[in-house]
Scaffold this motif. Structure first.
Motif, short mmCIF file in Angstrom:
data_model
loop_
_atom_site.label_atom_id
_atom_site.label_comp_id
_atom_site.label_asym_id
_atom_site.label_seq_id
_atom_site.Cartn_x
_atom_site.Cartn_y
_atom_site.Cartn_z
N ASP A 199 -7.13 16.97 0.48
CA ASP A 199 -6.18 17.44 -0.54
C ASP A 199 -6.20 16.55 -1.78
OD1 ASP A 199 -5.44 19.44 1.16
OD2 ASP A 199 -3.57 18.49 1.81
N LEU A 200 -5.96 15.25 -1.56
CA LEU A 200 -5.70 14.37 -2.72
C LEU A 200 -6.95 13.97 -3.48
CD1 LEU A 200 -2.90 11.95 -1.46
CD2 LEU A 200 -2.70 14.17 -2.58
N VAL A 201 -8.11 13.94 -2.80
CA VAL A 201 -9.34 13.55 -3.49
C VAL A 201 -10.12 14.78 -3.96
CG1 VAL A 201 -11.55 12.31 -3.26
CG2 VAL A 201 -9.49 11.42 -2.13
N GLY A 241 -4.21 12.24 -10.06
CA GLY A 241 -3.68 12.69 -8.77
C GLY A 241 -2.44 11.92 -8.35
N LEU A 242 -2.15 11.98 -7.05
CA LEU A 242 -0.91 11.37 -6.54
C LEU A 242 -0.95 9.85 -6.53
CD1 LEU A 242 1.80 12.01 -4.75
CD2 LEU A 242 0.36 11.17 -2.91
N ALA A 243 -2.08 9.29 -6.07
CA ALA A 243 -2.14 7.83 -5.88
C ALA A 243 -3.02 7.21 -6.95
CB ALA A 243 -2.68 7.52 -4.48
N GLY A 261 0.84 -1.20 0.00
CA GLY A 261 0.00 0.00 0.00
C GLY A 261 0.87 1.25 0.00
N ASN A 262 0.25 2.38 0.24
CA ASN A 262 0.95 3.66 0.16
C ASN A 262 1.59 4.08 1.47
OD1 ASN A 262 0.24 4.11 -2.55
ND2 ASN A 262 -1.79 4.83 -1.94
N LEU A 263 1.21 3.44 2.60
CA LEU A 263 1.55 4.05 3.89
C LEU A 263 2.28 3.18 4.90
CD1 LEU A 263 -1.82 5.98 4.52
CD2 LEU A 263 0.29 6.86 3.54
N LYS A 288 4.76 6.27 3.06
CA LYS A 288 5.72 5.44 2.32
C LYS A 288 5.74 5.78 0.83
CE LYS A 288 5.01 0.93 1.78
NZ LYS A 288 4.67 -0.46 2.13
N VAL A 289 4.57 6.12 0.27
CA VAL A 289 4.46 6.38 -1.16
C VAL A 289 5.29 7.59 -1.59
CG1 VAL A 289 2.35 7.79 -0.95
CG2 VAL A 289 2.77 6.55 -3.06
N VAL A 290 5.53 8.52 -0.65
CA VAL A 290 6.29 9.73 -0.99
C VAL A 290 7.68 9.68 -0.36
CG1 VAL A 290 6.36 12.25 -0.74
CG2 VAL A 290 4.19 11.12 -1.21
C1 SR1 Z 1 -0.40 9.55 0.68
S1 SR1 Z 1 -1.64 8.37 0.81
C2 SR1 Z 1 -2.36 8.21 -0.76
C3 SR1 Z 1 -3.61 7.41 -0.76
O1 SR1 Z 1 -3.38 6.11 -0.25
C4 SR1 Z 1 -4.42 5.73 0.62
O2 SR1 Z 1 -4.85 4.45 0.38
C5 SR1 Z 1 -5.52 6.76 0.41
O3 SR1 Z 1 -6.38 6.39 -0.63
C6 SR1 Z 1 -4.73 7.96 0.10
O4 SR1 Z 1 -5.48 8.96 -0.53
#
Ligand code: SR1
Ligand code: MG
Length: 396
Positions: A179-181, A344-346, A41-43, A68-70
């Motif tokens: 922010d992201l959505v 977007g970002l994700a 996942g992203n985090l 973690k994604v960033v």
């Molecule tokens: C920085 S988190 C990016 C996305 O990952 C999570 O699963 C959520 O959907 C969030 O918006």
């Protein structure tokens, strides 16, 4: 809620996760344990620990102090681990069949120890492989209906509800969604990420005043409407499934919000999968949207009529009004999610995984047209069949 505080935070490694599992007595003495970090996942970090003889396993999930994604440049509260374990326990009190069992949680280490679900598959992966999961919508419709009703002012003591809502105040994770959505994809923001070829389509969205106004209204709802306890991130990557079982995981974004939000995110991720498929294979996704809504309305209405604690629940027209607004909001939230997963970002593997570039760009352009009209035209939707209609109308 029983969450203990024992140690000083440090990110676990595979050997440290094994030592922790042994220290917690999760396995019999001397068990030959294998451990793998499987978090995709992203985090978070996710350790899968298995007794190689009995094949019994557990999951230790640990929040990292950053996204973690960033990377470490994006600090993120560890408190989300407490939100997640408390949300899983709260959901389990209403729908134990649809969430993993929580065995243990530790606030300082930001860990949740839970049931090993490796017999199931992440629904997004299975859907991308063409699986259909016949019971997915029956289960998610019931999950959302029961968790929403029982955590609302109609399903629980209204003073207790306020206290429960307080324990799920989740500002940092809500800010990610705000922010992201709801924001960044609709403006020229550095978090956005899309192919150069999409720039004209994306710039058209950034300059669309009507879209801005309708998205702002949806964001305002997300910011202000503390109606029910939400999962907060109910995409198909937050769901484990098989042909006969469904488990909802990862509620670290849980908070009190508008009732249509989880439904909208789920609908959007079914649509994102439909966007990745040839027309002849899309029907199961639209059927899932229909069934989720049908099951949600039937279970929610039945609970409302039989178990409501609010005097006004029996007022003719009120339930219909709640359901109508939940639906309109879900359509709009779905539009925001479709757009943000595209530019977007994700992103999602459903779209990014389309190998042929022209087909991928065509699917993404279709996603942007669909998302925009879901947001703008949500009030003219009369039922879930309108998702099919709009999907077809936005194809070219
Ligand atoms: C920085 S988190 C990016 C996305 O990952 C999570 O699963 C959520 O959907 C969030 O918006
Ligand atoms: Mg997640």
């Amino acid at each position: 809620m029983t969450t203990v505080q024992t140690s000083v935070y440090e990110p676990l490694t595979e050997p440290k996760a094994v030592s922790l599992a042994v220290r917690l007595g999760l396995f019999r003495d001397g068990a030959p344990l294998a451990c793998r970090e499987i978090g995709d996942g992203n985090l978070n970090l996710v350790f899968h620990i298995v007794d190689q003889e009995t094949k019994q396993g557990v999951i230790i999930k640990q929040a990292l102090p950053y996204a973690k994604v960033v990377g470490e440049s994006w600090p993120l509260t560890l408190k989300r681990a407490v939100i997640e374990s408390n949300a899983l326990r709260t959901f389990a009190s209403y729908v134990p069949q649809y969430v993993p069992k929580v065995y243990y949680s530790d606030e300082s280490l930001a860990i949740t120890v839970m049931e090993d679900l490796s017999r199931l598959q992440i629904a997004r992966k299975g859907l991308i492989e063409g699986k259909t999961y016949p019971l997915l919508s029956q289960h998610i419709g019931e999950f959302v209906a029961k968790t929403a009703f029982y955590t609302s002012d109609f399903g629980m003591n209204q003073q207790e509800k306020k206290k429960l809502a307080q324990s799920f105040v989740n500002p940092e994770l809500c800010k990610i969604t705000e922010d992201l959505v709801f924001t960044d994809p609709f403006f020229d923001h550095e978090t956005n990420n899309f192919e150069d070829e999409l720039r004209p389509d994306v710039e058209a969205l950034w300059g669309d005043d009507r879209l801005h106004l309708e998205t702002a209204k949806l964001k305002r709802k997300f910011l202000t409407e503390a109606d029910v306890l939400l999962h907060g991130d109910l995409h198909t990557g937050s769901i484990f499934a098989s042909d006969d079982e469904t488990k909802v995981i990862d509620p670290e974004f849980a908070f009190y919000g508008p009732i249509g939000f989880d439904l909208g995110q789920f609908f959007a991720n079914l649509l994102l999968n439909a966007l990745s498929r040839p027309e002849s294979e899309r029907q199961p996704l639209f059927d899932h949207i229909d069934r989720t809504w049908d099951v949600f309305t039937s279970v929610f209405s039945n609970l409302w009529r039989t178990e409501s604690v609010e005097t006004y629940a029996a007022t003719p027209g009120l339930l219909e009004d709640v359901l109508r607004h939940a639906f309109i909001d879900a359509v709009g939230f779905a539009g925001c999610e479709v757009i943000r997963r595209t530019i977007g970002l994700a992103h999602v593997a459903d779209l990014d995984g389309i190998e042929q570039k022209e087909a991928r760009l065509a699917a993404k352009r279709h996603a942007l047209r669909l998302g925009r009209r879901l947001i703008i035209e949500r009030r003219v939707f009369t039922g879930t069949e309108d998702f099919r209609r709009l999907f077809a109308e936005t194809e070219q």
